[in-house]
Design a protein around this motif. Structure first.
Motif: not given
Length: 160
Positions: A14-26, A51-65
């Motif tokens: 996503i970042l390589s295709d759209n470098p201006s997007e805010y991608v949060y991986y957490i 997380f709500r306004n400055k985020c274009d893509v939210l990637l959340i790992e281990d949701v079962h936590y």
């Protein structure tokens, strides 16, 4: 199983295709800890804004936590609603289906279940052999094919 690698690859793509997007991986644990820190230090509005306004893509790992973490579940559900309404991308990973995560609020379970759910199966024997061979080469270990075959036949659940 490759969940983290896949999620990170999606973020990088996503970042390589759209470098201006805010991608949060957490991870869900880090999301929880960041939220707790924000509450304790009177900066919850900055947390929400991130997380709500400055985020274009939210990637959340281990949701079962999040099992049993009511306050975090509420905050995440509200965040998801905001992102969904703004047509943002949301990607989750977990070792469990949303329906199988205990002590998960109905609202969050519904949000996690409404998208595409993909299963990542454990690697087959041949793939496990190749993983073990690569690991032994990277670590400069001389492991016989018999030992690699034995390990590949026994280690079926988790690649680690």
């Amino acid at each position: 199983m490759g969940k983290s690698h896949l999620a990170q690859a999606i973020g990088h793509y996503i970042l390589s295709d759209n470098p201006s997007e805010y991608v949060y991986y957490i991870t869900a644990e880090d999301f929880t800890n960041e939220m707790i820190h924000a509450f304790r230090h009177d900066s919850i509005e900055q947390f929400k804004n991130k997380f709500r306004n400055k985020c274009d893509v939210l990637l959340i790992e281990d949701v079962h936590y999040l099992s049993g973490k009511q306050r975090t579940q509420i905050e995440l559900a509200l965040t998801l609603d905001t992102l969904f309404e703004a047509n943002k991308k949301i990607i989750f990973s977990s070792c469990y289906l949303p329906s199988d995560i205990p002590k998960l609020s109905d609202k969050l379970r519904s949000s996690l279940s409404c998208g595409i759910i993909s299963n990542i199966d454990p690697p087959n024997f041949r793939t496990r052999v190749r993983i073990l061979q690569k690991k032994s080469n990277v670590n400069r270990c001389c492991v016989s094919e018999d030992v690699i075959s034995y390990l590949a036949s026994e280690l079926r659940e988790h690649v680690r």
